[in-house]
Design a protein around this motif. Structure first.
Motif, short mmCIF file in Angstrom:
data_model
loop_
_atom_site.label_atom_id
_atom_site.label_comp_id
_atom_site.label_asym_id
_atom_site.label_seq_id
_atom_site.Cartn_x
_atom_site.Cartn_y
_atom_site.Cartn_z
N SER A 174 -53.79 36.76 32.73
CA SER A 174 -54.28 36.20 31.70
C SER A 174 -53.25 35.66 30.60
O SER A 174 -52.41 36.36 30.34
CB SER A 174 -55.58 37.00 31.19
OG SER A 174 -55.08 38.27 30.48
N LEU A 175 -53.76 34.55 29.94
CA LEU A 175 -52.73 34.22 29.03
C LEU A 175 -53.63 33.43 27.83
O LEU A 175 -54.54 32.44 27.85
CB LEU A 175 -51.95 32.81 29.45
CG LEU A 175 -50.80 32.18 28.58
CD1 LEU A 175 -49.98 33.28 27.77
CD2 LEU A 175 -50.20 31.08 29.10
N ASP A 176 -53.41 33.95 26.69
CA ASP A 176 -54.08 33.34 25.60
C ASP A 176 -53.15 32.74 24.55
O ASP A 176 -52.25 33.11 24.30
CB ASP A 176 -54.91 34.59 24.77
CG ASP A 176 -55.91 34.97 25.62
OD1 ASP A 176 -56.88 34.05 26.27
OD2 ASP A 176 -56.30 36.41 25.60
N MET A 177 -53.33 31.47 23.99
CA MET A 177 -52.47 30.95 23.25
C MET A 177 -53.42 30.58 21.78
O MET A 177 -54.43 29.77 21.72
CB MET A 177 -52.20 29.53 23.54
CG MET A 177 -51.07 28.77 23.10
SD MET A 177 -50.58 27.48 24.00
CE MET A 177 -49.11 26.83 23.49
N GLU A 178 -52.79 31.04 20.71
CA GLU A 178 -53.32 30.86 19.38
C GLU A 178 -52.68 30.05 18.45
O GLU A 178 -51.23 30.28 18.53
CB GLU A 178 -53.80 32.21 18.59
CG GLU A 178 -54.77 32.89 19.50
CD GLU A 178 -55.03 34.28 18.86
OE1 GLU A 178 -54.32 34.70 17.77
OE2 GLU A 178 -55.77 35.26 19.46
N GLY A 179 -53.26 29.15 17.66
CA GLY A 179 -52.39 28.41 16.75
C GLY A 179 -53.19 27.37 15.91
O GLY A 179 -54.31 27.21 16.32
N PRO A 180 -52.86 26.81 14.89
CA PRO A 180 -53.61 25.89 14.24
C PRO A 180 -53.68 24.78 14.86
O PRO A 180 -52.88 24.02 15.73
CB PRO A 180 -52.77 25.68 12.86
CG PRO A 180 -51.32 25.90 13.37
CD PRO A 180 -51.29 26.93 14.28
N PHE A 189 -45.59 26.51 11.07
CA PHE A 189 -46.68 27.48 11.46
C PHE A 189 -46.25 28.38 12.93
O PHE A 189 -45.15 28.28 13.36
CB PHE A 189 -47.82 26.43 12.16
CG PHE A 189 -47.51 25.29 13.14
CD1 PHE A 189 -47.70 25.97 14.42
CD2 PHE A 189 -46.73 24.26 13.03
CE1 PHE A 189 -47.33 24.86 15.49
CE2 PHE A 189 -46.54 23.56 13.91
CZ PHE A 189 -46.77 23.57 15.32
N ASP A 190 -47.08 29.17 13.09
CA ASP A 190 -46.98 30.03 14.35
C ASP A 190 -47.94 30.08 15.44
O ASP A 190 -48.99 29.60 15.20
CB ASP A 190 -47.16 31.53 13.69
CG ASP A 190 -46.18 32.04 12.55
OD1 ASP A 190 -45.21 31.47 12.72
OD2 ASP A 190 -46.49 32.96 11.66
N ILE A 191 -47.16 30.13 16.39
CA ILE A 191 -47.98 30.36 17.81
C ILE A 191 -47.98 31.65 18.35
O ILE A 191 -46.69 32.25 18.49
CB ILE A 191 -47.47 29.12 18.80
CG1 ILE A 191 -47.48 27.78 18.13
CG2 ILE A 191 -48.16 29.10 20.20
CD1 ILE A 191 -46.83 26.67 19.06
N LEU A 192 -49.14 32.14 18.78
CA LEU A 192 -49.15 33.50 19.23
C LEU A 192 -49.59 33.52 20.73
O LEU A 192 -50.70 32.99 20.98
CB LEU A 192 -49.93 34.38 18.51
CG LEU A 192 -50.05 35.89 18.94
CD1 LEU A 192 -48.68 36.60 18.58
CD2 LEU A 192 -51.00 36.62 18.09
N GLY A 219 -38.58 27.31 15.36
CA GLY A 219 -37.88 28.21 14.42
C GLY A 219 -37.56 29.51 15.13
O GLY A 219 -36.89 29.66 16.21
N LYS A 220 -38.18 30.62 14.47
CA LYS A 220 -37.80 31.91 15.09
C LYS A 220 -38.87 32.13 16.17
O LYS A 220 -39.84 31.97 15.92
CB LYS A 220 -37.97 32.89 13.68
CG LYS A 220 -37.58 34.44 14.27
CD LYS A 220 -37.41 35.34 12.95
CE LYS A 220 -37.50 36.69 13.41
NZ LYS A 220 -37.45 37.76 12.37
N THR A 221 -38.19 33.06 17.02
CA THR A 221 -39.04 33.49 18.08
C THR A 221 -38.83 34.91 18.36
O THR A 221 -37.98 35.40 18.32
CB THR A 221 -39.10 32.65 19.59
OG1 THR A 221 -37.48 32.88 19.90
CG2 THR A 221 -39.41 31.29 19.32
N GLU A 222 -40.19 35.64 18.60
CA GLU A 222 -40.00 37.26 18.68
C GLU A 222 -40.82 37.39 20.24
O GLU A 222 -42.04 37.19 20.19
CB GLU A 222 -40.57 37.65 17.61
CG GLU A 222 -39.69 37.58 16.57
CD GLU A 222 -40.39 38.41 15.26
OE1 GLU A 222 -41.33 39.08 15.20
OE2 GLU A 222 -39.86 38.43 14.08
#
Length: 593
Positions: A174-180, A189-192, A219-222
């Motif tokens: 499963s893969l969930d993608m969250e963001g504005p 902005f961030d994407i999770l 930008g930064k990725t973790e």
């Protein structure tokens, strides 16, 4: 003599009355036998005289109760022959719904055919298929199998069909993608991304790939990706989960939407599949600094070669904050820009083809008060000729990418600078050309002309008329070339063309028409033009002595530019017996007596 009676105007002799006679048993037996014979013949005709599906073969599915999306599963289709006949040339056809694929094959393959050959009496033939379900919107997959065969001794092909539904549960991964859903231009902005192994087995060798639009600046990725935009998901154990956080920003115009796609890729039998895919679409909100670009007063203006264009960059402060030290840039992209036509006083960088305005060369950009608006205007010419060197040099665009920027940020806005962008893309018309020519000496055409030349009164002379069509910078459809023969000019019926279509002639109107369905770009610029040839005959009259005879009136050309949708037209003057294109024709002689 007995009495006479009238019946429908005819007279019949009276017959003495007799007692009715009973039919004999033999007659009844004959009637019954005849009915039985006819009925039996009809029954034999329907049973033996026509082929029907004997339904002697069996097709049966065996499948799992449910499967995980993205995890391979096996379906078995058994073919049985319970009869005492041989089933010949049997083949099994498996039809797959959208979202279910045969492992190792293209995902678009919907039909799988397997040759079985002859099936002996009493036999059972199992056929296994390794399948995989892909996609997020599936809950049930209907499979169908059809067996086609012939019965020994018959040429008729029969078929048996069976269907089965396979229940699809959650994705194996499963893969969930969250963001504005919307942000300001250049707002960070961030994407999770969260992923999990829902299957009963570990997964190894998976990759998570993110595809960004060109307007996105990461930008930064973790954690950091092992390759650009790709994370390796090694040894993902049963029930294991993790997440990835991506920071970035999109720079775009108000109302623009940018899709960001994430997918988990895995190999099954050597072929890589997108086991699960998610897409986040981010829109650009209205910016405090509005920006728009217009060409000759329009946003969708279509330009021509050699044309002067007036560009307008309009901007406005939509906020309650005054913006200071504004910078406006416009980058010009396109082969049809004539950069040498730029005015000397414009702040143009020829290395980057960019115009830049600041408060240093435009004082009003030092401060833009709330509600205030302004405009920057500059002029450019398009090139006088198309830069064509190949057949594929077509569909030219004039692009301007404009940006307005200020270090001032309205209160409560989560950005370090206020930036707004606007783009314009303006198409350039393609062109068609027509050249009408006439010849007397025209051996190269393969059509021989006869008669005296210069032409003489009362004697017919033949001429070949050439229509030469050129196309530039665009493909064209529905190309039509027309012209009218003058009264007294005769159509001989000899025609040739470099394409499939040839000119036709209407004797009632004298109109010659040549229809070309599709004309590729740059014919006659790169490679040969399109050409048609037709022969006419002219017999001069005494009142034409010393003059040139008009063979064909003005030629008209029409066609639709496939790139711009514009209906293009062109003309060429009429052709006469002066024959300026024929190098062997004497000049200025006219009709001879």
């Amino acid at each position: 003599m007995g009495e006479r009676i009238e019946s429908f105007g005819f007279e019949k002799p009276a017959v003495p009355a007799e007692e009715p006679r009973r039919p004999s048993k033999i007659k009844w037996l004959i009637v019954l036998f005849s009915v039985f014979l006819v009925g039996g013949s009809l029954a034999l005709f329907f049973l033996l005289g026509r082929e029907s599906n004997p339904h002697i073969a069996g097709v049966e599915f065996k499948k799992p109760d449910s499967v995980l999306i993205g995890e391979p599963f096996v379906v078995s289709v058994s073919v049985t022959n319970p009869s005492n006949q041989i089933l010949q040339d049997a083949r099994l056809i498996l039809n797959l719904p959208v979202g279910v694929s045969l492992v190792g094959q293209q995902e678009t393959l919907r039909t799988v055919e397997r040759m079985i050959g002859d099936i002996t009496p009493g036999s059972l033939t199992p056929n296994t298929f390794n399948l995989i379900a892909l996609g997020d919107n599936l809950s049930l997959a209907r499979l169908s199998a059809t067996l086609e065969y012939r019965v020994s001794g018959s040429k008729v092909e029969y078929s048996e069909k069976s269907e089965v539904d396979v229940a699809l549960s959650q994705p194996a991964i499963s893969l969930d993608m969250e963001g504005p859903s919307s942000v300001l231009s250049s707002e960070s902005f961030d994407i999770l991304l969260r992923y999990k192994n829902n299957s009963a087995q570990p997964f190894d060798g998976l990759r998570l790939k993110v595809t960004y639009p060109a307007a996105f600046k990461a930008g930064k990725t973790e954690p950091a990706p092992q390759m650009p935009n790709i994370w390796s998901l090694e040894n993902l154990a049963r029930g294991a989960s993790a997440e990835i956080k991506i920071s970035g920003a999109v720079t775009g115009s108000e109302g623009q939407y940018f899709p960001i796609k994430a997918e988990i890729l895995g190999k099954v039998q050597g072929k890589e599949y997108a086991l699960v895919t998610k897409t986040l679409t981010v829109g650009v909100q209205s910016s405090p600094l509005a920006l728009a670009v217009f060409v000759n007063g329009k946003s969708d203006y279509i330009a021509r070669r050699g044309e002067q264009l007036s560009y307008e960059i309009k901007y406005k402060n939509n906020s309650d904050t005054a913006f200071e030290n504004i910078t406006v840039t416009a980058k010009l992209i396109g082969e049809m820009f004539n950069f040498s036509s730029i005015m000397e006083n414009l702040p143009f960088n020829s290395l980057t083809n960019t115009l830049t305005w600041t408060s240093a060369n435009m004082p009003e950009l030092a401060l833009l008060s709330p509600g205030e608006e302004g405009m920057i205007r500059f002029m450019f010419r398009t090139k006088d000729s198309f830069p064509i060197s190949r057949i594929g040099d077509k569909n030219y665009l004039l692009k301007v990418s404009a940006q307005i920027e200020s270090p001032t940020v309205p209160s409560g806005t989560p950005v370090s600078r206020t930036i707004s962008v606007a783009k314009s893309e303006n198409k350039v018309y393609g062109e068609l050309g027509i050249d009408a020519r006439a010849f007397f000496w025209d051996a190269a055409s393969g059509i021989a002309n006869t008669g005296p030349f210069p032409p003489k009164v009362g004697q017919p002379t033949q001429y070949t008329i050439h229509w030469v069509v050129k196309s530039m910078a665009a493909d064209f459809s529905g190309v039509t070339v027309t012209g009218f023969l003058q009264p007294g000019i005769r159509w001989t019926g000899k025609v040739k063309s470099s394409v499939a279509a040839v000119p036709s002639y209407d004797p009632n109107s004298g109109k010659v028409t040549w229809l070309i369905d599709h004309l590729q770009a740059n014919r006659g610029i790169v490679g040969d033009p399109v050409e048609a040839i037709f022969q006419v005959s002219a017999t001069p009259s005494t009142n034409q002595v010393g003059r040139d005879i008009t063979l064909l009136e003005e030629t008209k050309l029409e066609g639709r530019d496939d790139f711009t949708g514009f209906a293009f037209s062109a003309t060429d003057q009429g052709v006469t017996t002066r024959l300026p294109d024929d190098p062997n024709a004497p000049v200025g002689t006219g009709v001879q007596p």
